[in-house]
Scaffold this active site. Structure first.
Site, PDB file in Angstrom:
ATOM      1  N   ASP A   8       1.082  -1.141  -0.004  1.00 41.64           N
ATOM      2  CA  ASP A   8      -0.237   0.100   0.120  1.00 41.64           C
ATOM      3  C   ASP A   8       0.945   1.127  -0.149  1.00 41.64           C
ATOM      4  O   ASP A   8       1.565   1.555   1.080  1.00 41.64           O
ATOM      5  CB  ASP A   8      -0.814   0.021   1.332  1.00 41.64           C
ATOM      6  N   GLU A  67      -1.125  -1.442  -4.824  1.00 42.22           N
ATOM      7  CA  GLU A  67      -2.209  -0.639  -5.142  1.00 42.22           C
ATOM      8  C   GLU A  67      -2.025   0.324  -6.486  1.00 42.22           C
ATOM      9  O   GLU A  67      -1.056   1.127  -5.997  1.00 42.22           O
ATOM     10  CB  GLU A  67      -2.867  -0.094  -4.030  1.00 42.22           C
ATOM     11  N   ASP A 139      -2.495   0.905   7.433  1.00 44.25           N
ATOM     12  CA  ASP A 139      -1.602   0.810   6.072  1.00 44.25           C
ATOM     13  C   ASP A 139      -1.228  -0.516   5.849  1.00 44.25           C
ATOM     14  O   ASP A 139      -1.185  -1.128   4.755  1.00 44.25           O
ATOM     15  CB  ASP A 139      -0.559   1.758   6.097  1.00 44.25           C
TER      16      ASP A 139
END
Length: 173
Positions: A8, A67, A139
């Protein structure tokens, strides 16, 4: 058996999550955050690159998933996020890992069942799927969600024989 590293990305905090996949089961191996300490942006990118490289050395993943950048209201933030993603992707390609990218909507759909899920819902489902004693930090949970999404996507491709349905109905937009 495969090991998937999910990322992420963020210019200040980059989450990572590592899972091992045996058949249909997913086993938690580790997660955490790479926190950049400097105000010097190029040095923060180096910290992200070095951190992801170390995680790759430690866990020896077979797959790398990250991502995709979302559209931000602030163009400067979007550019910095894109550069942070680039630093992580270069670390993966240096290790000859295949790179997969997923949108936030795809990740949330794979983990929670809806692309409009809240962060707390993602944390809860990651905890349930991986049978963790507590919900991971936001996160790290997002990064584990990226890895879970890659697992589900790759499982779908295997069940389809490695190819998607070639028939298309309707119009292209």
């Amino acid at each position: 058996m495969a090991i998937i590293l999910g990322i992420d990305p963020g210019s200040r905090i980059t989450g990572y999550g590592v899972i091992q996949c045996n058949g249909r089961s997913q086993i938690y191996l580790g997660s955490g955050c790479i926190r950049t300490a400097s105000d010097d942006f190029p040095y923060r990118l180096k910290q992200i690159f070095d951190g992801v490289s170390e995680i790759i050395r430690q866990y020896q993943p077979n797959f790398f998933a990250i991502e995709r950048v979302f559209l931000a209201k602030n163009a400067d933030s979007a550019l910095k996020l894109g550069q942070a993603r680039g630093a992580a992707i270069v670390a993966a390609t240096n290790a000859d890992l295949p790179v997969a990218e997923y949108s936030a909507t795809q990740i949330k759909s794979a983990v929670v069942g809806t692309g409009k899920a809240e962060k707390t819902q993602v944390q809860h489902m990651v905890q349930q799927i991986l049978k963790l004693p507590a919900a991971p930090q936001a996160d790290a949970a997002d990064a584990l969600g990226v890895a879970i999404c890659h697992f589900h996507t790759s499982q779908s491709l295997v069940s389809l024989g490695g190819r998607a349905n070639t028939r298309t109905y309707g119009r292209y937009r």
